[in-house]
Design a protein around this motif. Structure first.
Motif, PDB file in Angstrom:
ATOM      1  N   GLN A  11      67.552  79.301  17.007  1.00  0.00           N
ATOM      2  CA  GLN A  11      67.063  77.917  16.972  1.00  0.00           C
ATOM      3  C   GLN A  11      66.883  77.490  15.513  1.00  0.00           C
ATOM      4  OE1 GLN A  11      63.187  76.993  18.695  1.00  0.00           O
ATOM      5  NE2 GLN A  11      63.991  74.991  19.360  1.00  0.00           N
ATOM      6  N   GLU A  15      65.660  80.756  13.892  1.00  0.00           N
ATOM      7  CA  GLU A  15      64.793  81.731  14.539  1.00  0.00           C
ATOM      8  C   GLU A  15      65.565  82.420  15.644  1.00  0.00           C
ATOM      9  OE1 GLU A  15      61.167  80.281  16.250  1.00  0.00           O
ATOM     10  OE2 GLU A  15      60.532  82.301  16.833  1.00  0.00           O
ATOM     11  N   LEU A  70      65.272  86.156  21.898  1.00  0.00           N
ATOM     12  CA  LEU A  70      65.916  87.099  22.804  1.00  0.00           C
ATOM     13  C   LEU A  70      66.365  86.428  24.093  1.00  0.00           C
ATOM     14  CD1 LEU A  70      66.508  90.151  23.251  1.00  0.00           C
ATOM     15  CD2 LEU A  70      64.320  90.237  24.472  1.00  0.00           C
ATOM     16  N   ILE A 110      59.951  90.416  27.019  1.00  0.00           N
ATOM     17  CA  ILE A 110      59.173  91.124  26.011  1.00  0.00           C
ATOM     18  C   ILE A 110      58.026  91.884  26.653  1.00  0.00           C
ATOM     19  CG2 ILE A 110      57.676  90.845  23.986  1.00  0.00           C
ATOM     20  CD1 ILE A 110      60.653  90.377  23.390  1.00  0.00           C
ATOM     21  N   VAL A 154      66.812  94.033  18.080  1.00  0.00           N
ATOM     22  CA  VAL A 154      66.820  92.615  17.698  1.00  0.00           C
ATOM     23  C   VAL A 154      67.035  92.476  16.197  1.00  0.00           C
ATOM     24  CG1 VAL A 154      65.408  90.530  17.518  1.00  0.00           C
ATOM     25  CG2 VAL A 154      65.416  91.830  19.646  1.00  0.00           C
ATOM     26  N   ASN A 158      61.047  87.491  15.501  1.00  0.00           N
ATOM     27  CA  ASN A 158      59.699  87.676  16.060  1.00  0.00           C
ATOM     28  C   ASN A 158      59.374  89.144  16.199  1.00  0.00           C
ATOM     29  OD1 ASN A 158      58.844  84.834  16.876  1.00  0.00           O
ATOM     30  ND2 ASN A 158      60.904  85.011  17.743  1.00  0.00           N
ATOM     31  N   SER A 195      56.784  91.829  18.011  1.00  0.00           N
ATOM     32  CA  SER A 195      55.838  91.936  19.128  1.00  0.00           C
ATOM     33  C   SER A 195      54.543  92.587  18.623  1.00  0.00           C
ATOM     34  CB  SER A 195      56.443  92.766  20.243  1.00  0.00           C
ATOM     35  OG  SER A 195      56.604  94.072  19.774  1.00  0.00           O
ATOM     36  N   GLU A 214      57.972  86.854  12.163  1.00  0.00           N
ATOM     37  CA  GLU A 214      56.913  86.017  12.774  1.00  0.00           C
ATOM     38  C   GLU A 214      55.979  86.898  13.596  1.00  0.00           C
ATOM     39  OE1 GLU A 214      58.542  82.681  14.846  1.00  0.00           O
ATOM     40  OE2 GLU A 214      59.651  81.967  13.085  1.00  0.00           O
ATOM     41  N   ILE A 266      53.607  69.519  21.096  1.00  0.00           N
ATOM     42  CA  ILE A 266      54.208  68.769  22.195  1.00  0.00           C
ATOM     43  C   ILE A 266      53.269  67.645  22.669  1.00  0.00           C
ATOM     44  CG2 ILE A 266      54.940  68.952  24.642  1.00  0.00           C
ATOM     45  CD1 ILE A 266      55.886  71.820  23.940  1.00  0.00           C
ATOM     46  N   GLY A 326      58.103  73.074  18.696  1.00  0.00           N
ATOM     47  CA  GLY A 326      57.981  72.244  19.902  1.00  0.00           C
ATOM     48  C   GLY A 326      58.111  70.768  19.591  1.00  0.00           C
ATOM     49  N   VAL A 327      58.885  70.408  18.591  1.00  0.00           N
ATOM     50  CA  VAL A 327      59.102  68.986  18.279  1.00  0.00           C
ATOM     51  C   VAL A 327      60.117  68.458  19.276  1.00  0.00           C
ATOM     52  CG1 VAL A 327      59.897  67.337  16.539  1.00  0.00           C
ATOM     53  CG2 VAL A 327      58.649  69.388  15.840  1.00  0.00           C
ATOM     54  N   GLY A 344      62.297  72.385  17.152  1.00  0.00           N
ATOM     55  CA  GLY A 344      62.062  71.929  18.520  1.00  0.00           C
ATOM     56  C   GLY A 344      63.322  71.408  19.166  1.00  0.00           C
TER      57      GLY A 344
HETATM   58  P1  C2E Z   1      57.901  81.665  20.078  1.00  0.00           P
HETATM   59  O1  C2E Z   1      58.055  82.681  19.010  1.00  0.00           O
HETATM   60  O2  C2E Z   1      56.839  80.703  19.927  1.00  0.00           O
HETATM   61  O3  C2E Z   1      59.318  80.948  20.220  1.00  0.00           O
HETATM   62  C1  C2E Z   1      59.457  79.573  20.431  1.00  0.00           C
HETATM   63  C2  C2E Z   1      59.634  79.337  21.902  1.00  0.00           C
HETATM   64  O4  C2E Z   1      59.513  77.955  22.108  1.00  0.00           O
HETATM   65  C3  C2E Z   1      60.993  79.702  22.423  1.00  0.00           C
HETATM   66  O5  C2E Z   1      60.827  80.057  23.731  1.00  0.00           O
HETATM   67  C4  C2E Z   1      61.698  78.395  22.352  1.00  0.00           C
HETATM   68  O6  C2E Z   1      62.746  78.275  23.237  1.00  0.00           O
HETATM   69  C5  C2E Z   1      60.650  77.458  22.708  1.00  0.00           C
HETATM   70  N1  C2E Z   1      60.864  76.122  22.141  1.00  0.00           N
HETATM   71  C6  C2E Z   1      61.464  75.811  20.977  1.00  0.00           C
HETATM   72  N2  C2E Z   1      61.418  74.480  20.794  1.00  0.00           N
HETATM   73  C7  C2E Z   1      60.799  73.946  21.904  1.00  0.00           C
HETATM   74  C8  C2E Z   1      60.481  72.613  22.315  1.00  0.00           C
HETATM   75  O7  C2E Z   1      60.760  71.634  21.623  1.00  0.00           O
HETATM   76  N3  C2E Z   1      59.823  72.461  23.495  1.00  0.00           N
HETATM   77  C9  C2E Z   1      59.526  73.568  24.299  1.00  0.00           C
HETATM   78  N4  C2E Z   1      58.931  73.374  25.429  1.00  0.00           N
HETATM   79  N5  C2E Z   1      59.832  74.820  23.923  1.00  0.00           N
HETATM   80  C10 C2E Z   1      60.450  74.986  22.734  1.00  0.00           C
HETATM   81  P2  C2E Z   1      61.390  81.360  24.280  1.00  0.00           P
HETATM   82  O8  C2E Z   1      62.719  81.567  23.635  1.00  0.00           O
HETATM   83  O9  C2E Z   1      61.281  81.341  25.720  1.00  0.00           O
HETATM   84  O10 C2E Z   1      60.539  82.425  23.704  1.00  0.00           O
HETATM   85  C11 C2E Z   1      59.310  82.587  24.135  1.00  0.00           C
HETATM   86  C12 C2E Z   1      58.555  83.582  23.323  1.00  0.00           C
HETATM   87  O11 C2E Z   1      59.066  84.891  23.480  1.00  0.00           O
HETATM   88  C13 C2E Z   1      58.630  83.366  21.842  1.00  0.00           C
HETATM   89  O12 C2E Z   1      57.736  82.394  21.441  1.00  0.00           O
HETATM   90  C14 C2E Z   1      58.279  84.685  21.284  1.00  0.00           C
HETATM   91  O13 C2E Z   1      56.890  84.899  21.204  1.00  0.00           O
HETATM   92  C15 C2E Z   1      58.811  85.595  22.319  1.00  0.00           C
HETATM   93  N6  C2E Z   1      60.016  86.057  21.852  1.00  0.00           N
HETATM   94  C16 C2E Z   1      61.262  85.491  21.924  1.00  0.00           C
HETATM   95  N7  C2E Z   1      62.163  86.275  21.362  1.00  0.00           N
HETATM   96  C17 C2E Z   1      61.457  87.332  20.905  1.00  0.00           C
HETATM   97  C18 C2E Z   1      61.856  88.495  20.218  1.00  0.00           C
HETATM   98  O14 C2E Z   1      62.984  88.702  19.903  1.00  0.00           O
HETATM   99  N8  C2E Z   1      60.874  89.416  19.910  1.00  0.00           N
HETATM  100  C19 C2E Z   1      59.616  89.193  20.237  1.00  0.00           C
HETATM  101  N9  C2E Z   1      58.794  90.153  19.903  1.00  0.00           N
HETATM  102  N10 C2E Z   1      59.256  88.141  20.851  1.00  0.00           N
HETATM  103  C20 C2E Z   1      60.129  87.208  21.197  1.00  0.00           C
END
Ligand code: C2E
Ligand code: CA
Ligand code: CA
Length: 837
Positions: free
Chosen positions: A604, A618, A621, A637, A653, A676, A678, A708, A766, A796-797, A816
């Motif tokens: 993203q 960013e 996964l 995760i 990753v 990111n 964990s 992050e 949001i 989340g923009v 976002g």
């Molecule tokens: P996060 O790090 O806060 O990642 C941003 C999440 O917000 C992502 O969800 C993304 O798709 C979503 N997002 C981005 N822009 C917007 C928007 O404008 N509106 C809304 N509603 N959502 C938006 P995602 O991909 O489902 O990931 C969720 C969480 O999973 C991530 O939150 C992160 O904490 C975790 N995550 C994702 N990939 C990894 C990874 O590779 N490793 C680890 N450890 N955690 C991960």
């Protein structure tokens, strides 16, 4: 290969060379012999021809000269004249000179005739002598006509004597008689005189005939001779009548005359008979016999010698022709011989080609074809040429190599390289066969899945070398503990499978206990003693599944149940809570997805609020799941966290994202990569080491990497987190505080961390338009971050309005759906390209 260089004739090349050389040698020899033969023949033919051309005119000249000389001689005999005499002498001289020239020739055809030539010269010499003698003879009439003496000395005087006596008798009677004419005696004497005169006239004609142009065989001559005899008889008859008369009737004188007449007549007639004799023997003319007896024989002899010479010369011609025809026939023979030899060589060559190359090739081809079809009906034939033997030997070598390689490949494809045990593919195959047999003969079988509990720890703390050694020893122990017909397979990592044919649940339980017991003893690696506990899951056919997939899956689930319940082994239980089974299945699937690289990353974009430029990506996964709805990142995760797979996942990753980052063509727009971490990652002491290794591996500048961390993650073990983050920051890596606003970290603690970025959680951003409370949190978060010297990211923009507000509030970075959703790497490359342009 050395076994092939024994005899050059055993090689096709050798044989070909030999055949070609012999053929060439034979052709050269025949050409050479032919040339010598033709040369010598043509040389001698040429010599003979020039000799003939030289000799023949001489020969002809002799012939002409002799001919001319004899002609001149003939002409001289007919009418002697001086010019003919000269012609004779000159021409005979010419002929002698020419024949002397012949005698000095050095040509063997002539040399062989030397005796004859000598005789020829002698002949010519005697021809000259006799010619001259003949001419002299011709000049002298007396010697020319031998009868002439008789005519002159006997015939003519006696004629005169007769006539005189007759006249005297007549005169005597006339003087005595008155009318003598009527006197019978007178008349008789007249008759005698008349017959005599006729006889003499006839004789004169006879002589004229003889000396004239008519030859001695003229029929008139015989008639004349008869007439002369007749007339002589008449004369003598009359004379006898007269003499028989009374002497008195006759006068003395008359008697005297009659006697004289009688004597003269008899003498004449004797001489005539002599003359006739001479004429009868053709000796009447001396030149003719001379011609016949001397000249003609010599001429004949000369002619014969010349003819013999001609024949000798002709012989050379004939011999030359014979030689030439022999030469041509032998050249022809040679030609035919060479043609026949060449043709036979071609035929024989073809025979050998077919025998030694074509037929071996086709037989080898057939044999190879059968070989490839595993048909033993056409074994490889044996041949005696080096090339075919080499071909066969090369083929056999190749076949062996291919076989070995194929076996090796088959082995590799079906076996695990580390332990040498069958792999998943072979297990599947055997399982299917066992199930098929089970269905056929109603037998049972058991499948166990075994996982080593502390294996990851060993691997991580002691290194792969230790892990590998333990896996090998586990494999060995299992093999020793089990039956021959059991299949022990390594499925990957620390996971093994054991297929027990003809085994029911009770027996399987015994085997499981035996295995556990086997593994209880410590493993010794490099004098370290290590313990590895195992968890087993057992599924029994047909009770727990009727196909290989469900058996494997259920044994796997059972294994997880063992793990979860901290038991050594457990059987699959259909009665178990479906939800927990689903979850276990899901965990299991994830394990496989991670193990077999079926996870993906989406990216993203992050933009600068002020300039709108792309400043970061960013990595998020994604687990595409063909059968089920894709699990969300959060869910995945947490799954990984619960099953202890978070650590390998995190490393996967980081590795995948950095690899991708290095691959992107950034086109001069440097942007950072956010990954990111964990919460449990922050407990991992070796994280720093691994990240550094991966950065080095892909040659990524640490300043371009941003990690992050959520507030919650920090809170698990704040001190440890601080140490790890400080270590990472020391490497030059940037640290972001993620999901800011959702946790409860103290400001004092945050201040201690090497943070460079603060990400306001999307739940505030949001709703900042509708929820004044959230809006004020965003505002104060921005202020706080700026006060702490950090950049602020608003995630989340989702709208332009939000973005505008954020800009007004002084937010630095925005992320976002409104600006860009997470997208696969290739699409992100297009995004980079758009921004770079
Ligand atoms: P996060 O790090 O806060 O990642 C941003 C999440 O917000 C992502 O969800 C993304 O798709 C979503 N997002 C981005 N822009 C917007 C928007 O404008 N509106 C809304 N509603 N959502 C938006 P995602 O991909 O489902 O990931 C969720 C969480 O999973 C991530 O939150 C992160 O904490 C975790 N995550 C994702 N990939 C990894 C990874 O590779 N490793 C680890 N450890 N955690 C991960
Ligand atoms: Ca994040
Ligand atoms: Ca976040």
């Amino acid at each position: 290969m050395t076994r092939f260089i024994s005899n050059p004739l055993h090689s096709l090349r050798g044989r070909y060379l030999l055949a070609t050389l012999s053929l060439a040698f034979l052709m050269l020899i025949s050409a050479w012999l032919t040339e010598i033969y033709v040369n010598s023949a043509s040389h001698s033919g040429h010599h003979n021809l020039s000799q003939r051309n030289h000799i023949l005119p001489i020969n002809r000249a002799i012939r002409y000269a002799v001919h001319d000389a004899v002609n001149a001689l003939n002409a001289y005999v007919l009418s002697p004249n001086e010019s003919m005499r000269q012609v004779f002498k000159t021409r005979i001289g010419d002929s002698i000179q020419a024949s002397q020239e012949l005698s000095i020739q050095n040509w063997h055809y002539i040399s062989e005739q030397a005796e004859d030539i000598k005789l020829l010269i002698a002949d010519l010499g005697s021809l000259r002598e006799h010619g001259i003698a003949l001419m002299q003879l011709r000049d002298n009439t007396e010697s020319l006509f031998p009868a002439m003496t008789l005519l002159r000395d006997v015939l003519t005087p006696n004629n005169v004597s007769f006539n005189t006596a007759a006249s005297l008798a007549h005169d005597d009677l006339a003087s005595e008689l008155f009318n003598p004419i009527d006197d019978p005696i007178y008349q008789k004497i007249s008759a005698a005189r008349q017959h005599w005169a006729n006889m003499i006239i006839t004789f004169r004609g006879y002589v004229a005939l003889l000396t004239g142009t008519f030859g001695p065989d003229n029929p008139d001559i015989l008639q004349q001779e008869k007439n002369i005899e007749l007339l002589y008889v008449q004369v003598m008859d009359v004379l006898h009548e007269l003499q028989a008369l009374d002497r008195n009737e006759l006068g003395f004188q008359t008697i005297e005359s009659l006697m004289q007449m009688h004597t003269a007549a008899q003498t004449w007639y004797q001489a005539y008979k002599h003359v006739r004799e001479i004429y009868g023997t053709s000796k009447w003319r001396a030149d003719a016999p001379y011609m016949h007896q001397k000249i003609f024989p010599i001429q004949n002899s000369i002619q014969q010698r010349l003819v013999r010479l001609d024949i000798a010369i002709e012989l050379s011609n004939k011999e030359d022709l014979g030689v030439l025809s022999k030469v041509s026939s032998s050249v022809l023979n040679t030609f035919w011989f060479v043609i026949i030899f060449t043709l036979s060589s071609i035929i024989i060559g073809y025979y050998f080609l077919s025998r030694n190359i074509l037929s071996p090739l086709s037989r080898i081809t057939t044999a190879l074809r059968s070989e490839s079809l595993k048909d033993t009906e056409n074994p490889l034939p044996q041949f005696n040429t080096i090339e075919t033997r080499q071909l066969i030997s090369a083929f056999l070598d190749m076949r062996d190599q291919v076989q070995t390689r194929q076996e090796a490949l088959e082995y590799q494809a079906l076996h695990d390289s580390l332990t040498g045990l069958p792999n998943r593919v072979l297990l599947q195959d055997r399982l299917q066969q066992t199930i098929a047999r089970g269905i056929r003969d109603n037998s049972t079988c058991a499948l166990m899945i075994m996982d080593l509990d502390r294996f990851k720890e060993i691997n991580d703390t002691l290194g792969h070398h230790f892990g590998d050694a333990i896996l090998q020893q586990v494999g060995l122990r299992l093999t020793n503990a089990l039956r021959e017909e059991d299949t022990i397979a390594r499925l990957g990592g620390d996971e093994f499978a054991i297929l027990l044919p003809n085994t029911d649940a009770a027996h399987a339980q015994l085997v499981a206990e035996k295995i556990i017991q086997e593994l209880e003893a410590p493993f010794t690696v490099d004098s370290h003693k290590l313990y590895a506990r195992a968890s087993l899951g057992i599924a029994v056919f047909p009770e727990h599944g009727d196909n290989s997939n469900s058996l494997i899956q259920h044994a796997d689930v059972a294994m997880y149940i063992s793990k979860a319940a901290n038991k050594h082994y457990s059987f699959y239980n259909t009665q178990q809570d479906q939800h927990s089974l689903d979850r276990l299945t899901r965990i299991n699937n994830f394990r496989h997805a991670l193990q077999y690289d079926r996870l993906e990353l989406h990216y993203q974009p992050k933009f600068s609020v002020h300039t709108g430029k792309l400043i970061g990506a960013e990595a998020l996964l994604r687990w595409p799941h063909p059968a089920q709805t894709p699990a969300s990142a959060m869910e995945t995760i947490s799954l990984a966290e619960q099953t202890g797979l978070i650590r390998p996942l995190t490393l996967w990753v980081i590795d995948a994202a950095l690899q991708q980052y290095a691959l992107w063509d950034k086109g001069g727009t440097p942007f950072s990569l956010s990954i990111n971490l964990s919460p449990s990652s922050l407990q991992d002491q070796s994280l720093e080491k691994h990240i550094k290794a991966i950065l080095d591996k892909y040659q990524v500048y640490p300043g371009n990497l941003r990690l992050e961390i959520t507030e919650n993650a920090l809170m698990t073990d704040p001190e440890r987190a601080r140490i790890i983050l400080t270590a990472l920051a020391t490497l030059g890596i940037n640290i972001s505080l993620d999901d800011f606003g959702t946790g409860y970290s103290s400001l004092a603690y945050l201040k201690q961390l090497p943070l460079s970025e603060l990400k306001i959680d999307k739940s505030f951003v949001i709703e900042m338009h509708t929820d004044e409370g959230k809006a004020s949190i965003v505002r104060s978060a921005i202020d706080l971050a700026h006060n702490l010297g950090m950049n602020v990211v608003a995630e989340g923009v989702e709208s332009q309005a939000t973005l505008d507000t954020l800009e007004r509030l002084g937010c630095d970075i925005a992320q976002g759906f409104h600006l860009g959703r997470p997208i696969p790497a290739d699409q992100f490359q297009e995004l980079i390209n758009c921004h770079a342009a």
